[in-house]
Design a protein around this motif. Structure first.
Motif, mmCIF file in Angstrom:
data_model
loop_
_atom_site.group_PDB
_atom_site.id
_atom_site.type_symbol
_atom_site.label_atom_id
_atom_site.label_comp_id
_atom_site.label_asym_id
_atom_site.label_seq_id
_atom_site.Cartn_x
_atom_site.Cartn_y
_atom_site.Cartn_z
ATOM 1 N N THR A 207 0.837 -1.199 0.000
ATOM 2 C CA THR A 207 0.000 0.000 0.000
ATOM 3 C C THR A 207 0.874 1.251 0.000
ATOM 4 O O THR A 207 2.077 1.184 0.265
ATOM 5 C CB THR A 207 -0.911 0.022 1.241
ATOM 6 N N ASP A 208 0.267 2.400 -0.296
ATOM 7 C CA ASP A 208 0.981 3.663 -0.231
ATOM 8 C C ASP A 208 1.333 3.964 1.228
ATOM 9 O O ASP A 208 0.510 3.758 2.131
ATOM 10 C CB ASP A 208 0.135 4.801 -0.786
ATOM 11 N N TYR A 210 2.300 6.887 3.784
ATOM 12 C CA TYR A 210 2.271 8.339 3.962
ATOM 13 C C TYR A 210 3.155 8.728 5.141
ATOM 14 O O TYR A 210 3.014 8.189 6.238
ATOM 15 C CB TYR A 210 0.838 8.832 4.204
ATOM 16 N N VAL A 220 4.715 10.847 0.038
ATOM 17 C CA VAL A 220 4.054 9.551 -0.082
ATOM 18 C C VAL A 220 5.011 8.587 -0.761
ATOM 19 O O VAL A 220 5.463 8.843 -1.878
ATOM 20 C CB VAL A 220 2.745 9.643 -0.892
ATOM 21 N N ARG A 222 5.235 5.551 -2.709
ATOM 22 C CA ARG A 222 4.282 4.790 -3.513
ATOM 23 C C ARG A 222 5.013 3.810 -4.436
ATOM 24 O O ARG A 222 5.988 4.149 -5.070
ATOM 25 C CB ARG A 222 3.410 5.750 -4.317
ATOM 26 N N ASP A 223 4.500 2.580 -4.489
ATOM 27 C CA ASP A 223 5.063 1.537 -5.354
ATOM 28 C C ASP A 223 6.547 1.313 -5.060
ATOM 29 O O ASP A 223 7.369 1.201 -5.966
ATOM 30 C CB ASP A 223 4.865 1.896 -6.832
#
Length: 478
Positions: A207-208, A210, A220, A222-223
């Motif tokens: 998941t992202d 934060y 964030v 991300r990936d």
């Protein structure tokens, strides 16, 4: 639950043979050696692929590995052997970095001067009221800003004692794939890195993540891909798990780990004068790791999504349903449901890694899936063995009561031998029943707490307290 042998025979050949090589060379416990190999597989492959479960959910393939081992178990030696391709890649990156920095600085200097020139033109056009020139210059400036040279970054795959925020910042700003790896896990588990377990869980879940800061530098992640692999001593692990403020079990962190507590080989690692092993199988594994690492580094597009063959899907569903059935009240995984609930997903990740390392194409096969479910089940049983609540039967409970009563009688009267009838009459209330007493005495004798004797002159049944029982509790394993 007994300590089952590691199922090394089911592993893919390239993995199995490398573990044999390193195990022979280091004489470290096989589960500890296997943990090092799985860590390398995860770190090399995690950013190149995801895997689709038979239920349609797409998940990452990175692993969290946690090994409980005493100091001196040669975890650092094992890690150096399996992590060599990553260290080599980092050294190569550092060697090339100086040249890349020089090129960047030259390009950035030209880019900066061009930007200054455009801004001067824009300022003059605005001052002269030349709206057309101002608009065209602004458009050119916008394009120019998008072409700003990117500063080169050194490649660092392996992180040590880092906070979750530092890990996230590294993944966000430097390399999209890394591993938090340590053979001194106590520094991590009871240090700053465990300050935010849910953040680390996010990397396992895919998941992202934060990261909120008080200033304007929140971001964030991300990936990004993270492998987590540590070895920790029992005292540190116990502190981490049993601390009243710990959320290790509640938040699902431990459930996401492939956990093992190997039997130590210390005291059995004898030297010999034969030539040092050539480690040919380890070299094949290292070469495959370097090949995968190089391939995944060059991938700029989306990760490939691995899928299962029809038979492999059925095997995964069979395993998931089997584990689910054993999570019902009173069943063997009923008090380790956190670990059991992740086991089928662990099997899918392992299958994907086996598939990649065997350089397979197409769908993941039934054969590979069977290997993965067998290994995942071993880790689940190891998790259950170490974290499930003790299951004390009535016979065990009665035996412990009698054991305590016999020790108290010895301390009071200095008598090692007691008549069975005396225990039946004056012993613990729960054992003043001939059948329960008989079962309890048999249990106590089976663990060496007592000996059952017969007085040949009177035919009286006697119980003799084992002198060693005064120094230890024979029920410690319960």
């Amino acid at each position: 639950m007994f300590n089952a042998p590691y199922p090394i025979e089911v592993l893919p050949e390239i993995l199995r043979n490398a573990i044999f090589d390193v195990g022979h060379a280091t004489q470290a416990p096989i589960p500890l050696v296997a943990a090092g190999a799985l860590t390398a597989m995860s770190l090399a492959s995690q950013h190149s692929a995801n895997v689709e479960l038979p239920i349609g959910k797409i998940i990452p393939i990175n692993l969290f590995v946690l090994t409980c081992a005493p100091s001196g178990e040669r975890k650092s030696t094992v890690d150096k052997l399996f992590m060599k391709p990553f260290y080599d890649a980092e050294k190569l990156s550092e060697a090339l970095l100086d040249d890349e920095i020089n090129k960047y600085e030259s390009k950035n200097a030209v880019w900066t001067e061009q930007k200054k020139s455009l801004k001067r033109i824009l300022s003059a056009a605005a001052k002269d009221g030349d709206l057309k020139l101002a608009e065209s210059t602004q458009a050119e400036l916008d394009i120019h800003n998008q072409r700003k040279p990117i500063a080169p970054k050194s490649t660092q795959y392996i992180l040590r004692d880092a906070t979750p925020e530092a890990v996230s910042w590294h993944l966000y700003s430097k390399t999209p794939s890394a591993g938090l790896i340590s053979d001194e896990g106590g520094l991590i588990l009871n240090g700053r890195a465990m300050a935010d377990l849910p953040m680390l869980n996010g990397y396992w879940d895919g998941t992202d993540v934060y990261v909120n800061r008080r200033d304007d530098s929140s971001f964030v992640s991300r990936d990004k891909s993270l492998t987590f692999s540590i070895a920790v001593q029992e005292k540190s692990l116990s502190k981490f798990v049993n601390d009243p403020n710990s959320i290790a079990r509640d938040c699902g962190y431990l459930a996401r780990c492939l956990f093992s507590y190997p039997v130590s080989t210390q005291g059995q690692r004898f030297l010999h004068t034969s030539a040092a092993p050539e480690l040919a199988n380890l070299k094949l594994f290292q070469n495959r790791t370097a090949q995968i690492l190089s391939s995944s580094d060059s991938i700029l597009t989306d990760k490939q999504v691995l899928t299962f063959s029809h038979d492999a899907k059925n095997e995964w569903v069979r395993y998931a349903n089997m584990v689910e059935s054993f999570m019902s009240p009173g069943a063997c995984y009923s008090d380790v449901r956190d670990g059991a609930s992740k086991s089928a997903e662990q099997a899918a990740r392992l299958a994907a890694l086996f598939h990649i390392y065997e350089n397979k194409t197409g769908a993941i096969t039934f054969e590979i899936m069977c290997k993965a479910t067998t290994l995942a089940n071993w880790y689940l049983n190891e998790f259950s063995r170490c974290f499930s609540k003790p299951k004390v039967t009535q016979e065990m409970h009665d035996a412990m009561k009698i054991h305590e009563w016999l020790i108290a009688r010895y301390c009071d009267r200095q008598e090692f031998v007691t008549k069975v009838n005396l225990i039946l009459k004056y012993g613990p209330n729960s054992t003043r029943n001939a059948m329960r007493l008989k079962k309890a005495l048999a249990t106590l004798m089976s663990v060496g707490g007592i000996q059952l004797l017969l007085d040949p002159s009177t035919g009286t049944n006697l119980v003799q307290l084992n002198i060693n029982a005064l120094q230890y509790n024979p029920y410690i394993s319960y």
